[in-house]
Motif scaffolding. Sequence first.
Motif, PDB file in Angstrom:
ATOM      1  N   LEU A  15       2.627  28.340  -2.752  1.00 31.36           N
ATOM      2  CA  LEU A  15       2.113  28.619  -4.087  1.00 31.36           C
ATOM      3  C   LEU A  15       1.661  27.366  -4.820  1.00 31.36           C
ATOM      4  O   LEU A  15       0.719  27.405  -5.612  1.00 31.36           O
ATOM      5  N   THR A  16       2.320  26.267  -4.601  1.00 36.79           N
ATOM      6  CA  THR A  16       2.021  25.042  -5.335  1.00 36.79           C
ATOM      7  C   THR A  16       1.325  24.018  -4.447  1.00 36.79           C
ATOM      8  O   THR A  16       1.576  23.983  -3.240  1.00 36.79           O
ATOM      9  N   PRO A  17       0.427  23.199  -5.002  1.00 42.10           N
ATOM     10  CA  PRO A  17      -0.102  22.090  -4.211  1.00 42.10           C
ATOM     11  C   PRO A  17       0.985  21.063  -3.956  1.00 42.10           C
ATOM     12  O   PRO A  17       2.037  21.091  -4.606  1.00 42.10           O
ATOM     13  N   PHE A  18       0.771  20.177  -3.034  1.00 38.15           N
ATOM     14  CA  PHE A  18       1.770  19.152  -2.747  1.00 38.15           C
ATOM     15  C   PHE A  18       1.065  17.894  -2.276  1.00 38.15           C
ATOM     16  O   PHE A  18      -0.087  17.933  -1.844  1.00 38.15           O
ATOM     17  N   TRP A  19       1.780  16.773  -2.376  1.00 36.32           N
ATOM     18  CA  TRP A  19       1.232  15.472  -1.986  1.00 36.32           C
ATOM     19  C   TRP A  19       1.966  14.940  -0.765  1.00 36.32           C
ATOM     20  O   TRP A  19       3.179  15.097  -0.638  1.00 36.32           O
ATOM     21  N   LEU A  20       1.189  14.296   0.111  1.00 36.30           N
ATOM     22  CA  LEU A  20       1.760  13.639   1.291  1.00 36.30           C
ATOM     23  C   LEU A  20       1.260  12.198   1.344  1.00 36.30           C
ATOM     24  O   LEU A  20       0.083  11.938   1.093  1.00 36.30           O
ATOM     25  N   SER A  21       2.163  11.295   1.668  1.00 35.67           N
ATOM     26  CA  SER A  21       1.789   9.891   1.863  1.00 35.67           C
ATOM     27  C   SER A  21       2.255   9.452   3.245  1.00 35.67           C
ATOM     28  O   SER A  21       3.412   9.680   3.610  1.00 35.67           O
ATOM     29  N   PHE A  22       1.354   8.847   3.990  1.00 35.13           N
ATOM     30  CA  PHE A  22       1.658   8.369   5.337  1.00 35.13           C
ATOM     31  C   PHE A  22       1.650   6.848   5.325  1.00 35.13           C
ATOM     32  O   PHE A  22       0.647   6.234   4.953  1.00 35.13           O
ATOM     33  N   VAL A  23       2.771   6.260   5.728  1.00 35.54           N
ATOM     34  CA  VAL A  23       2.985   4.823   5.565  1.00 35.54           C
ATOM     35  C   VAL A  23       3.016   4.117   6.922  1.00 35.54           C
ATOM     36  O   VAL A  23       3.615   4.613   7.878  1.00 35.54           O
ATOM     37  N   TYR A  24       2.354   2.979   6.969  1.00 46.36           N
ATOM     38  CA  TYR A  24       2.519   2.047   8.088  1.00 46.36           C
ATOM     39  C   TYR A  24       2.566   0.650   7.479  1.00 46.36           C
ATOM     40  O   TYR A  24       1.535   0.009   7.272  1.00 46.36           O
ATOM     41  N   ALA A  25       3.778   0.195   7.169  1.00 49.36           N
ATOM     42  CA  ALA A  25       3.967  -1.040   6.410  1.00 49.36           C
ATOM     43  C   ALA A  25       3.766  -2.267   7.274  1.00 49.36           C
ATOM     44  O   ALA A  25       3.929  -2.241   8.496  1.00 49.36           O
ATOM     45  N   LYS A  26       3.431  -3.370   6.623  1.00 48.75           N
ATOM     46  CA  LYS A  26       3.276  -4.648   7.296  1.00 48.75           C
ATOM     47  C   LYS A  26       4.628  -5.132   7.824  1.00 48.75           C
ATOM     48  O   LYS A  26       5.685  -4.844   7.244  1.00 48.75           O
ATOM     49  N   ILE A  27       4.591  -5.884   8.900  1.00 49.89           N
ATOM     50  CA  ILE A  27       5.822  -6.428   9.469  1.00 49.89           C
ATOM     51  C   ILE A  27       6.371  -7.539   8.593  1.00 49.89           C
ATOM     52  O   ILE A  27       7.572  -7.639   8.370  1.00 49.89           O
ATOM     53  N   ARG A  28       5.494  -8.360   8.047  1.00 50.26           N
ATOM     54  CA  ARG A  28       5.934  -9.478   7.217  1.00 50.26           C
ATOM     55  C   ARG A  28       6.382  -8.996   5.836  1.00 50.26           C
ATOM     56  O   ARG A  28       5.680  -8.227   5.179  1.00 50.26           O
ATOM     57  N   GLU A  29       7.520  -9.499   5.413  1.00 51.55           N
ATOM     58  CA  GLU A  29       8.066  -9.109   4.119  1.00 51.55           C
ATOM     59  C   GLU A  29       7.116  -9.481   2.979  1.00 51.55           C
ATOM     60  O   GLU A  29       6.936  -8.708   2.019  1.00 51.55           O
ATOM     61  N   SER A  30       6.478 -10.648   3.063  1.00 47.71           N
ATOM     62  CA  SER A  30       5.590 -11.106   1.995  1.00 47.71           C
ATOM     63  C   SER A  30       4.369 -10.207   1.817  1.00 47.71           C
ATOM     64  O   SER A  30       3.801 -10.130   0.728  1.00 47.71           O
ATOM     65  N   LEU A  31       3.976  -9.506   2.890  1.00 46.44           N
ATOM     66  CA  LEU A  31       2.804  -8.624   2.827  1.00 46.44           C
ATOM     67  C   LEU A  31       3.169  -7.195   2.442  1.00 46.44           C
ATOM     68  O   LEU A  31       2.277  -6.404   2.126  1.00 46.44           O
ATOM     69  N   ARG A  32       4.458  -6.866   2.497  1.00 50.12           N
ATOM     70  CA  ARG A  32       4.884  -5.506   2.139  1.00 50.12           C
ATOM     71  C   ARG A  32       4.986  -5.312   0.627  1.00 50.12           C
ATOM     72  O   ARG A  32       5.050  -4.177   0.154  1.00 50.12           O
ATOM     73  N   GLY A  33       5.061  -6.400  -0.130  1.00 51.01           N
ATOM     74  CA  GLY A  33       5.236  -6.280  -1.574  1.00 51.01           C
ATOM     75  C   GLY A  33       4.178  -5.426  -2.234  1.00 51.01           C
ATOM     76  O   GLY A  33       4.473  -4.631  -3.144  1.00 51.01           O
ATOM     77  N   THR A  34       2.942  -5.553  -1.791  1.00 53.86           N
ATOM     78  CA  THR A  34       1.871  -4.749  -2.396  1.00 53.86           C
ATOM     79  C   THR A  34       2.065  -3.261  -2.138  1.00 53.86           C
ATOM     80  O   THR A  34       1.647  -2.430  -2.943  1.00 53.86           O
ATOM     81  N   LEU A  35       2.704  -2.914  -1.026  1.00 54.81           N
ATOM     82  CA  LEU A  35       2.955  -1.503  -0.715  1.00 54.81           C
ATOM     83  C   LEU A  35       3.850  -0.871  -1.771  1.00 54.81           C
ATOM     84  O   LEU A  35       3.552   0.221  -2.283  1.00 54.81           O
ATOM     85  N   TRP A  36       4.952  -1.548  -2.117  1.00 56.23           N
ATOM     86  CA  TRP A  36       5.868  -0.984  -3.113  1.00 56.23           C
ATOM     87  C   TRP A  36       5.174  -0.841  -4.467  1.00 56.23           C
ATOM     88  O   TRP A  36       5.348   0.166  -5.166  1.00 56.23           O
ATOM     89  N   ASP A  37       4.362  -1.826  -4.835  1.00 59.90           N
ATOM     90  CA  ASP A  37       3.636  -1.747  -6.111  1.00 59.90           C
ATOM     91  C   ASP A  37       2.649  -0.583  -6.114  1.00 59.90           C
ATOM     92  O   ASP A  37       2.526   0.137  -7.104  1.00 59.90           O
TER      93      ASP A  37
END
Length: 258
Positions: A15-37
Amino acid sequence: MEQCISISCAHSTILTPFWLSFVYAKIRESLRGTLWDKLKAVCPRIPGGVPWSLMGDFNCLMSVDEKMGGLPYSHRKTVDFCECASSCGLVDATYYGSRYTWWNGRRGEAAIWMRLDRCLYTSEWESVFKTTLCVIVGKLRPMSVLAAKLKRLAKVLSRWSRMVFGDIFAKLREYEDTVQNLEAVLQQHPEDERALIEYQKGVALLKRQIAIEEEFWQQKARVTEVQEGDRNSHYFHAIVKERRRKLYIHRVKNDDGV
């Protein structure tokens, strides 16, 4: 975004629409910061009451207990991920099976196990969908699993081909020798009707085997636009060699340009 794809979905049975997000994060911690933001920026864009779920390879742990073996995992590395999940109102999906989703493929003291893959969802999602995960630990990712299955399938088909069709190249040489012998017999006894019939049968089998060989190389070369008169197994063979040459990896460069 680079590390995540988010889509708004609708289905006739829901009945309701829904959202899906598919993630493939960077291995380096310094590059993952933008993902959380970015994920925290996506959350306010989802209409109120609409279910949302994220799934994929986050390349990060939510707890230091989600790693076994190797160097201890720093609690500091879990903070950004946990803070993002809390800010977006996301909870970890219930799972059964292995506690870990990734293994470095080594044995003994060198083995490392981690839970890098997971599914998170909002309370709205939980009210609509009953989601649980079956975790099978392994070093391989889904595409690698598919590649491994195709490789096993190729071996089975190869055995089947040998049993049903045999060695097409050996058969071709065999039919060529047979036709040569039958031709010699026919030349010695040109009036022998039986020798003529056997020779014609041998030629027919040889032509059929030649067609099979040409079709084999045509399939290998993936050439589909040729006409009946364009058959040439040497041409197809050359195409296959060229394709294999192009597929060869001469060098690999990492993110630092090395």
